[in-house]
Design a protein around this motif. Structure first.
Motif, PDB file in Angstrom:
ATOM      1  N   GLY A 165       0.801  -1.206   0.000  1.00  0.00           N
ATOM      2  CA  GLY A 165       0.000   0.000   0.000  1.00  0.00           C
ATOM      3  C   GLY A 165       0.839   1.262   0.000  1.00  0.00           C
ATOM      4  O   GLY A 165       2.051   1.252  -0.079  1.00  0.00           O
ATOM      5  N   VAL A 166       0.160   2.391   0.069  1.00  0.00           N
ATOM      6  CA  VAL A 166       0.819   3.686   0.178  1.00  0.00           C
ATOM      7  C   VAL A 166       1.164   3.893   1.644  1.00  0.00           C
ATOM      8  O   VAL A 166       0.313   3.766   2.524  1.00  0.00           O
ATOM      9  CB  VAL A 166      -0.097   4.812  -0.325  1.00  0.00           C
ATOM     10  CG1 VAL A 166       0.580   6.170  -0.128  1.00  0.00           C
ATOM     11  CG2 VAL A 166      -0.456   4.590  -1.779  1.00  0.00           C
ATOM     12  N   ARG A 167       2.422   4.234   1.895  1.00  0.00           N
ATOM     13  CA  ARG A 167       2.852   4.497   3.261  1.00  0.00           C
ATOM     14  C   ARG A 167       3.268   5.949   3.378  1.00  0.00           C
ATOM     15  O   ARG A 167       3.784   6.548   2.431  1.00  0.00           O
ATOM     16  CB  ARG A 167       4.032   3.607   3.644  1.00  0.00           C
ATOM     17  CG  ARG A 167       3.751   2.114   3.557  1.00  0.00           C
ATOM     18  CD  ARG A 167       4.929   1.334   4.145  1.00  0.00           C
ATOM     19  NE  ARG A 167       6.197   1.715   3.539  1.00  0.00           N
ATOM     20  CZ  ARG A 167       7.383   1.605   4.143  1.00  0.00           C
ATOM     21  NH1 ARG A 167       7.453   1.135   5.379  1.00  0.00           N
ATOM     22  NH2 ARG A 167       8.496   1.965   3.508  1.00  0.00           N
ATOM     23  N   VAL A 168       3.042   6.514   4.563  1.00  0.00           N
ATOM     24  CA  VAL A 168       3.416   7.900   4.798  1.00  0.00           C
ATOM     25  C   VAL A 168       4.271   7.992   6.054  1.00  0.00           C
ATOM     26  O   VAL A 168       4.088   7.243   7.020  1.00  0.00           O
ATOM     27  CB  VAL A 168       2.174   8.809   4.939  1.00  0.00           C
ATOM     28  CG1 VAL A 168       1.462   8.958   3.615  1.00  0.00           C
ATOM     29  CG2 VAL A 168       1.229   8.297   6.009  1.00  0.00           C
ATOM     30  N   LEU A 169       5.195   8.925   6.019  1.00  0.00           N
ATOM     31  CA  LEU A 169       6.042   9.225   7.166  1.00  0.00           C
ATOM     32  C   LEU A 169       5.684  10.640   7.601  1.00  0.00           C
ATOM     33  O   LEU A 169       5.979  11.611   6.891  1.00  0.00           O
ATOM     34  CB  LEU A 169       7.517   9.138   6.761  1.00  0.00           C
ATOM     35  CG  LEU A 169       8.565   9.097   7.870  1.00  0.00           C
ATOM     36  CD1 LEU A 169       8.380   7.873   8.764  1.00  0.00           C
ATOM     37  CD2 LEU A 169       9.967   9.107   7.279  1.00  0.00           C
ATOM     38  N   ILE A 170       5.017  10.750   8.742  1.00  0.00           N
ATOM     39  CA  ILE A 170       4.483  12.038   9.160  1.00  0.00           C
ATOM     40  C   ILE A 170       4.925  12.376  10.583  1.00  0.00           C
ATOM     41  O   ILE A 170       5.384  11.512  11.335  1.00  0.00           O
ATOM     42  CB  ILE A 170       2.943  12.082   9.081  1.00  0.00           C
ATOM     43  CG1 ILE A 170       2.315  11.021  10.006  1.00  0.00           C
ATOM     44  CG2 ILE A 170       2.473  11.895   7.648  1.00  0.00           C
ATOM     45  CD1 ILE A 170       0.801  11.071  10.053  1.00  0.00           C
ATOM     46  N   SER A 171       4.752  13.637  10.914  1.00  0.00           N
ATOM     47  CA  SER A 171       4.888  14.115  12.288  1.00  0.00           C
ATOM     48  C   SER A 171       3.569  14.769  12.668  1.00  0.00           C
ATOM     49  O   SER A 171       2.820  15.232  11.804  1.00  0.00           O
ATOM     50  CB  SER A 171       6.042  15.114  12.416  1.00  0.00           C
ATOM     51  OG  SER A 171       7.278  14.522  12.089  1.00  0.00           O
ATOM     52  N   GLU A 172       3.282  14.814  13.964  1.00  0.00           N
ATOM     53  CA  GLU A 172       1.972  15.288  14.423  1.00  0.00           C
ATOM     54  C   GLU A 172       2.107  16.289  15.556  1.00  0.00           C
ATOM     55  O   GLU A 172       3.047  16.237  16.355  1.00  0.00           O
ATOM     56  CB  GLU A 172       1.126  14.107  14.910  1.00  0.00           C
ATOM     57  CG  GLU A 172       1.761  13.377  16.090  1.00  0.00           C
ATOM     58  CD  GLU A 172       0.826  12.423  16.800  1.00  0.00           C
ATOM     59  OE1 GLU A 172       1.306  11.731  17.718  1.00  0.00           O
ATOM     60  OE2 GLU A 172      -0.370  12.381  16.464  1.00  0.00           O
ATOM     61  N   PHE A 202       8.577  22.619  13.126  1.00  0.00           N
ATOM     62  CA  PHE A 202       7.446  21.770  13.519  1.00  0.00           C
ATOM     63  C   PHE A 202       7.783  20.995  14.793  1.00  0.00           C
ATOM     64  O   PHE A 202       6.968  20.909  15.729  1.00  0.00           O
ATOM     65  CB  PHE A 202       7.096  20.806  12.381  1.00  0.00           C
ATOM     66  CG  PHE A 202       5.819  20.049  12.593  1.00  0.00           C
ATOM     67  CD1 PHE A 202       5.794  18.885  13.349  1.00  0.00           C
ATOM     68  CD2 PHE A 202       4.629  20.494  12.041  1.00  0.00           C
ATOM     69  CE1 PHE A 202       4.618  18.185  13.550  1.00  0.00           C
ATOM     70  CE2 PHE A 202       3.439  19.805  12.231  1.00  0.00           C
ATOM     71  CZ  PHE A 202       3.436  18.641  12.991  1.00  0.00           C
ATOM     72  N   GLU A 203       8.971  20.419  14.851  1.00  0.00           N
ATOM     73  CA  GLU A 203       9.350  19.621  16.010  1.00  0.00           C
ATOM     74  C   GLU A 203       9.427  20.477  17.268  1.00  0.00           C
ATOM     75  O   GLU A 203       9.054  20.028  18.360  1.00  0.00           O
ATOM     76  CB  GLU A 203      10.679  18.918  15.744  1.00  0.00           C
ATOM     77  CG  GLU A 203      10.566  17.824  14.688  1.00  0.00           C
ATOM     78  CD  GLU A 203      11.866  17.074  14.469  1.00  0.00           C
ATOM     79  OE1 GLU A 203      12.871  17.425  15.140  1.00  0.00           O
ATOM     80  OE2 GLU A 203      11.884  16.142  13.650  1.00  0.00           O
ATOM     81  N   SER A 204       9.906  21.697  17.137  1.00  0.00           N
ATOM     82  CA  SER A 204       9.946  22.599  18.282  1.00  0.00           C
ATOM     83  C   SER A 204       8.545  22.890  18.801  1.00  0.00           C
ATOM     84  O   SER A 204       8.292  22.872  20.014  1.00  0.00           O
ATOM     85  CB  SER A 204      10.651  23.900  17.886  1.00  0.00           C
ATOM     86  OG  SER A 204      10.633  24.826  18.950  1.00  0.00           O
ATOM     87  N   GLY A 218       9.407  15.273  19.186  1.00  0.00           N
ATOM     88  CA  GLY A 218       9.088  16.280  18.185  1.00  0.00           C
ATOM     89  C   GLY A 218       7.932  15.902  17.286  1.00  0.00           C
ATOM     90  O   GLY A 218       7.813  16.428  16.179  1.00  0.00           O
ATOM     91  N   GLY A 219       7.065  15.011  17.750  1.00  0.00           N
ATOM     92  CA  GLY A 219       5.899  14.592  16.965  1.00  0.00           C
ATOM     93  C   GLY A 219       6.195  13.554  15.911  1.00  0.00           C
ATOM     94  O   GLY A 219       5.293  13.184  15.146  1.00  0.00           O
ATOM     95  N   ARG A 220       7.414  13.072  15.852  1.00  0.00           N
ATOM     96  CA  ARG A 220       7.812  12.140  14.790  1.00  0.00           C
ATOM     97  C   ARG A 220       7.143  10.777  14.985  1.00  0.00           C
ATOM     98  O   ARG A 220       7.191  10.195  16.057  1.00  0.00           O
ATOM     99  CB  ARG A 220       9.327  11.972  14.765  1.00  0.00           C
ATOM    100  CG  ARG A 220      10.079  13.243  14.381  1.00  0.00           C
ATOM    101  CD  ARG A 220      11.575  13.078  14.623  1.00  0.00           C
ATOM    102  NE  ARG A 220      12.127  12.064  13.732  1.00  0.00           N
ATOM    103  CZ  ARG A 220      12.656  12.320  12.533  1.00  0.00           C
ATOM    104  NH1 ARG A 220      12.693  13.567  12.082  1.00  0.00           N
ATOM    105  NH2 ARG A 220      13.160  11.367  11.795  1.00  0.00           N
TER     106      ARG A 220
END
Length: 408
Positions: A165-172, A202-204, A218-220
């Protein structure tokens, strides 16, 4: 026990002249510790330490044996308070089974122990204590801990979707909201969406504002199948280029911002339907500091959903709920949280009815395989054993907290 055990015991016999616990010398029959008025002598503890040393068991020290015998004394007291009795035949059978692990009869085993300075009654007490506790745990928790057929099937099936499938690498960044704070959270997330530029920024912001379990990193998040994300999030993420941040996504109980770090379409296929198994433990007090502190303590002391059974010991059944459901049937806010968790990881973003919802991901469930080799039976026994162990530990912790334990 195997021949290796017998060789180890024979070697220990040669070393038996050396005392295991110097603490027991001088006044061997004086109480070293008193548990609810019942004394445990130096001699009993020294004997247990020596017995464990002969078996090459861990914690074969005076202090290790002392702690174990405090626990066993509490367990025996609880068993007798519950009216349990152990027949001579049951004790004999337990001793037979233990000695048989080394290919010995109980009489042979006791003879070897006595040659090493361990009294036969030390062996008998060890077996007796274990049998009493096992009976009490089975009686008290057995019906509640026994898994249903559906739970066993899900355990066998657990292991991921199996589809590329389609995979995503995101932070939140996830920020809880209530009706009273909705406007404030909306203003904050709009501002962050406009001001954040790039991954470092974003991580900050995640470390400062996010309340998800990923905030500290950092939301990773790790790679996630796109199919496991709620449609509201998936559609926003697919519209991003790597390094871009989404508009705020309102999921009811919280608002999320998402940064796309990478996208992988190399294995794009139609993913197999999967379900998610999760647990929710309710903590009174909503998002109060006390409730969040309690959640943090639970998180620090639990690794799996089965561990929560011990946490919920003695509380109404409704405080702990364990469910499995197809991804598409899970409410959007809960689905969004579960999609970001690894197995055994928790979230405290949600609350309901004045209670904080501690959510833990138990696992992801795929297609159920054939069972030619008894996989279902093995899985069922494993689940039962894990739950009984969690219940037993929680019960022992209660007994110890209520006990009066003093040095002799």
């Amino acid at each position: 026990m195997t021949n290796g055990f017998l060789r180890g015991l024979a070697l220990a016999l040669a070393l038996a002249a050396a005392p295991v616990a110097a603490q027991a010398q001088g006044q061997p029959f004086a109480p070293a510790v008193i548990v609810n008025g019942q004394g445990i002598t130096n001699w009993q503890i020294e004997q247990r330490a020596r017995f464990w040393a002969l078996l090459n068991a861990p914690n074969a020290t005076f202090e290790g044996a002392r702690e174990a015998m405090i626990n066993e004394t509490l367990q025996i007291q609880a068993a007798r308070n519950a009216g349990l009795q152990l027949t001579p035949e049951e004790l004999d059978q337990g001793m037979v089974e233990f000695a048989a692990r080394g290919g010995l009869e109980p009489e042979q085993f006791i003879t070897l122990l006595e040659q090493a300075g361990v009294a036969g009654e030390t062996f008998r007490d060890f077996v007796r204590n274990g049998l009493y506790w096992r009976q009490l745990v089975q009686q008290r928790f057995g019906p509640r801990a026994r898994p249903t057929d559906a739970e066993v099937e899900r355990a066998v099936a657990r292991g991921g979707s199996g589809a590329g499938g389609v995979r995503v690498l995101i932070s939140e960044i996830s920020i809880p909201q209530t009706p009273e704070t909705r406007d404030e959270v909306a203003a904050l997330t709009e501002r962050l969406s406009e001001e954040i530029s790039g991954q470092a920024s974003f991580e900050s912001a995640a470390r400062r504002f996010s309340r998800s379990s990923s905030a500290g990193r950092g939301g990773r998040l790790e790679w996630r199948p796109l199919s496991t994300l709620p449609p509201q999030i998936a559609s926003r993420v697919l519209a991003l280029e790597p390094g871009e941040v989404s508009d705020p996504v309102d999921l009811g109980s919280f608002v999320g911002l998402f940064l796309l770090r990478d996208l992988d379409e190399s294995g794009a296929t139609t993913p197999e339907p999967i379900s998610i198994e999760y647990a929710e433990y309710l903590i009174p007090g909503g998002r109060s500091e006390a409730a969040l502190a309690q959640a943090a303590r639970i998180d620090a002391n639990t690794d799996t959903c089965d561990d929560l059974y011990g946490v919920a010991q003695g509380q109404p059944p409704e405080v702990l709920r364990r469910e499995v459901a197809p991804v598409e049937e899970i409410p959007a806010d809960l689905r969004a949280i579960l999609a970001t968790l690894d197995e055994g990881e928790v979230s405290t973003l949600l609350s309901t009815g004045g209670a904080l919802r501690l959510v833990m991901l138990c696992g992801r469930v795929a297609e159920i395989p054939e069972d030619p080799d008894g996989a279902l039976q093995s899985a069922g026994q494993a689940i039962l054993n894990q739950r009984l162990e969690a219940y037993a530990q929680g019960f022992l912790d209660e007994l110890k907290a209520d006990a009066i334990i003093t040095d002799g």
